[in-house]
Design a protein around this motif. Structure first.
Motif, PDB file in Angstrom:
ATOM      1  N   VAL A  18       5.547  -2.531  -8.531  1.00 45.09           N
ATOM      2  CA  VAL A  18       4.691  -3.280  -9.445  1.00 45.09           C
ATOM      3  C   VAL A  18       4.409  -2.499 -10.730  1.00 45.09           C
ATOM      4  O   VAL A  18       4.161  -3.095 -11.786  1.00 45.09           O
ATOM      5  CB  VAL A  18       3.361  -3.651  -8.750  1.00 45.09           C
ATOM      6  N   GLN A  21       6.438  -3.511 -13.904  1.00 42.00           N
ATOM      7  CA  GLN A  21       6.052  -4.812 -14.439  1.00 42.00           C
ATOM      8  C   GLN A  21       4.647  -4.776 -15.022  1.00 42.00           C
ATOM      9  O   GLN A  21       4.376  -5.414 -16.044  1.00 42.00           O
ATOM     10  CB  GLN A  21       6.147  -5.883 -13.350  1.00 42.00           C
ATOM     11  N   ALA A  22       3.750  -4.026 -14.404  1.00 41.75           N
ATOM     12  CA  ALA A  22       2.392  -3.914 -14.944  1.00 41.75           C
ATOM     13  C   ALA A  22       2.426  -3.272 -16.329  1.00 41.75           C
ATOM     14  O   ALA A  22       1.681  -3.681 -17.235  1.00 41.75           O
ATOM     15  CB  ALA A  22       1.522  -3.088 -14.002  1.00 41.75           C
ATOM     16  N   TRP A  25       3.564  -5.892 -18.686  1.00 45.91           N
ATOM     17  CA  TRP A  25       2.459  -6.819 -18.965  1.00 45.91           C
ATOM     18  C   TRP A  25       1.521  -6.251 -20.021  1.00 45.91           C
ATOM     19  O   TRP A  25       1.090  -6.968 -20.932  1.00 45.91           O
ATOM     20  CB  TRP A  25       1.679  -7.094 -17.680  1.00 45.91           C
ATOM     21  N   SER A 206       2.537 -11.434  -8.942  1.00 47.16           N
ATOM     22  CA  SER A 206       1.074 -11.511  -8.907  1.00 47.16           C
ATOM     23  C   SER A 206       0.543 -11.224  -7.504  1.00 47.16           C
ATOM     24  O   SER A 206      -0.426 -10.477  -7.328  1.00 47.16           O
ATOM     25  CB  SER A 206       0.614 -12.901  -9.370  1.00 47.16           C
ATOM     26  N   GLY A 209       0.993  -7.565  -6.776  1.00 46.87           N
ATOM     27  CA  GLY A 209      -0.034  -6.795  -7.467  1.00 46.87           C
ATOM     28  C   GLY A 209      -1.378  -6.880  -6.771  1.00 46.87           C
ATOM     29  O   GLY A 209      -2.120  -5.888  -6.693  1.00 46.87           O
TER      30      GLY A 209
END
Length: 230
Positions: A18, A21-22, A25, A206, A209
């Motif tokens: 994650v 990707q975090a 974001w 999501s 996460g």
């Protein structure tokens, strides 16, 4: 102890998955917050002037217009390059009619499009080329084709897209918009259409996460309990 071991290990591996990707974001979100939306839309690059319409005795009446072009579903009178024109629609088809003579003047030619672009453009570049677009580039989405694309020689690589049937400026595109489109793709994780904010990949990320956050919270509480017992 065994449960804590597996939660800790799961938390670590979820963090590796994650974490990337975090980071994407946060980077994409920062770009979308820092660059104003009106800049992304290119409002500062081209302004569409709207001159007030004046009474004209020589104007073709809408009754005569309906006789000349049967099947009209809507009519709009507007100014274009200092001349009054009717924009008529018959179903999904649109056309421009000279309001004085009643003659059809669309599709507009290259010179007319260049004049419209020069009237609207407020940037510092010069026209690099004008292209007749029959195959849609990704940046104009599902807008009806064909279109005229007016490319400018400048730092932002601005392109103005015009409808040959209505003379309308239908899209402003420049590098800040293109970067926005790219980071938006990363943000919503739709790597094809870049439109679906409820796609499966985003849902999985999501949920993963959330699992990462919950496992971390459990490990934090567990460590407090261990310290209390000691």
């Amino acid at each position: 102890m065994q449960l804590a071991f597996w939660v800790r290990r799961t938390h670590k591996w979820i963090g590796l998955v994650v974490g990337v990707q975090a980071l994407l974001w946060m980077i994409s979100g920062l770009y979308m917050v820092v660059v104003p939306l009106e800049v992304i839309h290119g409002d500062h690059l081209a302004h569409v002037a709207t001159e007030p319409l004046k009474p004209a005795a020589s104007r073709v009446g809408q009754g005569d217009l309906a006789t000349l072009y049967p099947g009209i579903t809507s009519v709009r009178l507007k100014n274009m390059l200092g001349k009054e024109v009717y924009e008529i629609k018959r179903g999904n088809d649109a056309a421009l009619i000279d309001a004085a003579s009643g003659k059809k003047i669309s599709p507009l030619d290259r010179d007319t499009i260049k004049a419209l672009a020069e009237e609207a453009y407020v940037g510092e570049g010069s026209v690099r080329g004008i292209e007749w677009v029959v195959k849609a580039p990704r940046e104009i989405g599902a807008r009806p084709l064909p279109l005229w694309a007016v490319h400018y020689e400048e730092f932002g690589d601005t392109t103005l897209y015009y409808s040959p049937h209505t003379g309308d400026l239908v899209a402003r595109r420049h590098n800040l918009w293109r970067w926005f489109d790219f980071v938006w793709m990363l943000h919503i994780m739709d790597y094809q259409e870049r439109e679906d904010v409820n796609n499966t990949l985003l849902r999985i990320a999501s949920v993963t996460g959330l699992a990462f956050a919950l496992s971390g919270a459990w490990l934090l509480l567990y460590s407090f309990k261990r310290r209390t017992r000691k």
